[in-house]
Design an enzyme around this catalytic site. Structure first.
Site, PDB file in Angstrom:
ATOM      1  N   LYS A 181      -2.659  24.139 -11.832  1.00 62.55           N
ATOM      2  CA  LYS A 181      -3.152  25.128 -11.365  1.00 62.55           C
ATOM      3  C   LYS A 181      -3.385  25.799 -10.206  1.00 62.55           C
ATOM      4  O   LYS A 181      -3.552  26.662  -9.784  1.00 62.55           O
ATOM      5  CB  LYS A 181      -5.130  25.232 -12.167  1.00 62.55           C
ATOM      6  CG  LYS A 181      -4.954  25.052 -13.213  1.00 62.55           C
ATOM      7  CD  LYS A 181      -5.058  26.913 -14.436  1.00 62.55           C
ATOM      8  CE  LYS A 181      -5.052  26.586 -16.185  1.00 62.55           C
ATOM      9  NZ  LYS A 181      -4.831  27.996 -16.444  1.00 62.55           N
ATOM     10  N   TYR A 238      -3.437  19.388 -15.663  1.00 60.83           N
ATOM     11  CA  TYR A 238      -3.920  20.669 -15.051  1.00 60.83           C
ATOM     12  C   TYR A 238      -4.210  21.128 -13.826  1.00 60.83           C
ATOM     13  O   TYR A 238      -4.100  22.270 -13.227  1.00 60.83           O
ATOM     14  CB  TYR A 238      -5.193  20.661 -16.246  1.00 60.83           C
ATOM     15  CG  TYR A 238      -5.405  22.290 -16.338  1.00 60.83           C
ATOM     16  CD1 TYR A 238      -5.573  22.995 -17.501  1.00 60.83           C
ATOM     17  CD2 TYR A 238      -7.149  22.347 -15.508  1.00 60.83           C
ATOM     18  CE1 TYR A 238      -6.042  24.330 -17.379  1.00 60.83           C
ATOM     19  CE2 TYR A 238      -7.857  23.488 -15.679  1.00 60.83           C
ATOM     20  CZ  TYR A 238      -7.653  24.430 -16.549  1.00 60.83           C
ATOM     21  OH  TYR A 238      -8.006  25.357 -17.100  1.00 60.83           O
TER      22      TYR A 238
HETATM   23  P1  NAI Z   1      -9.375  28.651 -24.660  1.00 64.41           P
HETATM   24  O1  NAI Z   1      -8.361  27.440 -25.638  1.00 64.41           O
HETATM   25  O2  NAI Z   1      -9.949  29.393 -25.670  1.00 64.41           O
HETATM   26  O3  NAI Z   1      -7.779  30.570 -25.718  1.00 64.41           O
HETATM   27  C1  NAI Z   1      -6.144  30.209 -24.920  1.00 64.41           C
HETATM   28  C2  NAI Z   1      -5.354  31.081 -25.844  1.00 64.41           C
HETATM   29  O4  NAI Z   1      -4.025  31.118 -24.894  1.00 64.41           O
HETATM   30  C3  NAI Z   1      -5.530  30.875 -27.070  1.00 64.41           C
HETATM   31  O5  NAI Z   1      -5.551  32.072 -27.623  1.00 64.41           O
HETATM   32  C4  NAI Z   1      -4.036  30.009 -27.447  1.00 64.41           C
HETATM   33  O6  NAI Z   1      -3.621  30.726 -28.666  1.00 64.41           O
HETATM   34  C5  NAI Z   1      -3.432  30.606 -26.080  1.00 64.41           C
HETATM   35  N1  NAI Z   1      -2.253  30.032 -25.714  1.00 64.41           N
HETATM   36  C6  NAI Z   1      -1.937  28.410 -25.685  1.00 64.41           C
HETATM   37  N2  NAI Z   1      -0.805  28.160 -25.413  1.00 64.41           N
HETATM   38  C7  NAI Z   1       0.029  29.562 -25.346  1.00 64.41           C
HETATM   39  C8  NAI Z   1       1.308  30.048 -25.156  1.00 64.41           C
HETATM   40  N3  NAI Z   1       2.044  28.255 -24.902  1.00 64.41           N
HETATM   41  N4  NAI Z   1       1.845  31.362 -24.848  1.00 64.41           N
HETATM   42  C9  NAI Z   1       0.948  32.311 -24.976  1.00 64.41           C
HETATM   43  N5  NAI Z   1      -0.619  32.178 -25.341  1.00 64.41           N
HETATM   44  C10 NAI Z   1      -1.062  30.663 -25.674  1.00 64.41           C
HETATM   45  O7  NAI Z   1      -9.154  28.819 -23.267  1.00 64.41           O
HETATM   46  P2  NAI Z   1      -9.742  29.985 -22.641  1.00 64.41           P
HETATM   47  O8  NAI Z   1     -10.991  28.791 -21.914  1.00 64.41           O
HETATM   48  O9  NAI Z   1      -9.901  31.020 -22.749  1.00 64.41           O
HETATM   49  O10 NAI Z   1      -9.048  29.625 -21.299  1.00 64.41           O
HETATM   50  C11 NAI Z   1      -8.060  30.777 -20.616  1.00 64.41           C
HETATM   51  C12 NAI Z   1      -7.430  30.982 -19.869  1.00 64.41           C
HETATM   52  O11 NAI Z   1      -8.533  30.598 -18.404  1.00 64.41           O
HETATM   53  C13 NAI Z   1      -6.465  28.781 -19.994  1.00 64.41           C
HETATM   54  O12 NAI Z   1      -5.793  29.647 -18.612  1.00 64.41           O
HETATM   55  C14 NAI Z   1      -7.564  28.362 -18.711  1.00 64.41           C
HETATM   56  O13 NAI Z   1      -6.976  27.812 -18.221  1.00 64.41           O
HETATM   57  C15 NAI Z   1      -8.674  28.944 -17.506  1.00 64.41           C
HETATM   58  N6  NAI Z   1      -9.447  28.228 -17.861  1.00 64.41           N
HETATM   59  C16 NAI Z   1     -10.527  28.579 -18.380  1.00 64.41           C
HETATM   60  C17 NAI Z   1     -11.754  27.603 -18.054  1.00 64.41           C
HETATM   61  C18 NAI Z   1     -13.225  26.889 -19.262  1.00 64.41           C
HETATM   62  O14 NAI Z   1     -13.679  26.503 -18.816  1.00 64.41           O
HETATM   63  N7  NAI Z   1     -13.073  27.647 -20.155  1.00 64.41           N
HETATM   64  C19 NAI Z   1     -12.142  27.597 -16.579  1.00 64.41           C
HETATM   65  C20 NAI Z   1     -10.833  27.639 -15.711  1.00 64.41           C
HETATM   66  C21 NAI Z   1     -10.016  28.350 -15.969  1.00 64.41           C
END
Ligand code: NAI
Length: 242
Positions: A154, A150
């Site tokens: 990133k 990851y």
């Molecule tokens: P989440 O797991 O709640 O939502 C991620 C969404 O992306 C889901 O709806 C999933 O179905 C979709 N997804 C997964 N693989 C996919 C693919 N191959 N193609 C299209 N859609 C896909 O995650 P969250 O927490 O909302 O994270 C969103 C972004 O923020 C991610 O890039 C994550 O790495 C980043 N992030 C999140 C943090 C956190 O603390 N939650 C911190 C830093 C970054």
């Protein structure tokens, strides 16, 4: 700041941060294309957004699917103003136990997926002479135990952001990245309580972030008012990275 008449694609729009971004962009006036591997979730979000929003199935790790989505959007709306590369997964493991599959899955979605979508969108935005690309990286880009895959993905997103910003500046397309810290979503709810508490204790503002905290910054970077900001990396982590 208004996003009236703008067309935006949000990847990973079905829940969490992507859902909040979709809702915020729509509330500010944009027509949002909610793209997600989980099209049921994306459909629910699109219905809630209103404002002409629609949902599309998308696996960002598939180049052809990314190209098809960009074509579908430009066929339908004759424009693409904003791309938010938010889709992401984690498959955490200590380096010595990390499988090839865990490595490749995360790189495919979190890094290569950003490349596929950015490449396809940049072709449209270059021709249009305008556009906004906003990439969701992570504070983990600096290195985090259990997240070799990851962190590498990133950090790669930041290099990609800066290169795309340089290449697209002459076309008045801005490319920026946001590094969320610890945000309260399904991704972080899976973390064991003890580790979660340790992480939250490191946040100077004293609370986990909410998806809306990230969405507000995306909306700003997507606006006309942010037109002189490119190649920036903005931490949204309550002071997690100082
Ligand atoms: P989440 O797991 O709640 O939502 C991620 C969404 O992306 C889901 O709806 C999933 O179905 C979709 N997804 C997964 N693989 C996919 C693919 N191959 N193609 C299209 N859609 C896909 O995650 P969250 O927490 O909302 O994270 C969103 C972004 O923020 C991610 O890039 C994550 O790495 C980043 N992030 C999140 C943090 C956190 O603390 N939650 C911190 C830093 C970054």
């Amino acid at each position: 700041m208004s996003l009236d008449n703008k067309v935006a694609i949000v990847t990973g729009a079905g829940r969490g941060i992507g859902e909040a971004i979709s809702r915020k962009l729509a509330a500010d006036g944009a027509t949002v294309v909610c793209a997600d591997v989980n099209v049921d979730d994306a459909g629910r979000v699109a219905r809630d957004c209103g404002q002409g929003a629609w949902a599309s199935p998308l696996d960002v790790a598939q180049a052809e699917a990314c190209d098809r989505l960009i074509s579908a959007v430009t066929d339908r709306h004759k424009r693409l103003d904003i791309l938010v590369n938010n889709a992401g997964i984690n498959r955490d493991a200590m380096l010595h136990k990390m499988t090839d599959e865990q490595w490749h899955q995360v790189i495919a979605v979190d890094l290569t997926g950003v490349f596929f979508m950015t490449r396809a969108a940049s072709r449209v935005m270059r021709t249009a002479g305008s556009g906004r690309i906003i990439n969701i990286s992570s504070a983990s880009w600096m290195g985090n135990i259990g997240q070799a895959n990851y962190s590498a993905a990133k950090a790669g997103v930041l290099g990609l952001t800066r290169t795309a910003a340089r290449e697209l500046a002459r076309s008045q397309v801005t490319v920026n990245a946001i590094c969320p810290g610890f945000i309260d979503t399904a991704m972080t709810r899976g973390i064991p309580d003890q580790i979660r508490d340790q992480q939250v204790a490191k946040i100077p503002l004293g609370r986990p972030g909410q998806p809306a905290d990230v969405a507000a910054v995306v909306a700003f970077l997507a606006s006309d008012e942010a037109g002189y900001i490119t190649a920036e990396v903005i931490n949204v982590g309550g002071g997690y990275v100082i």
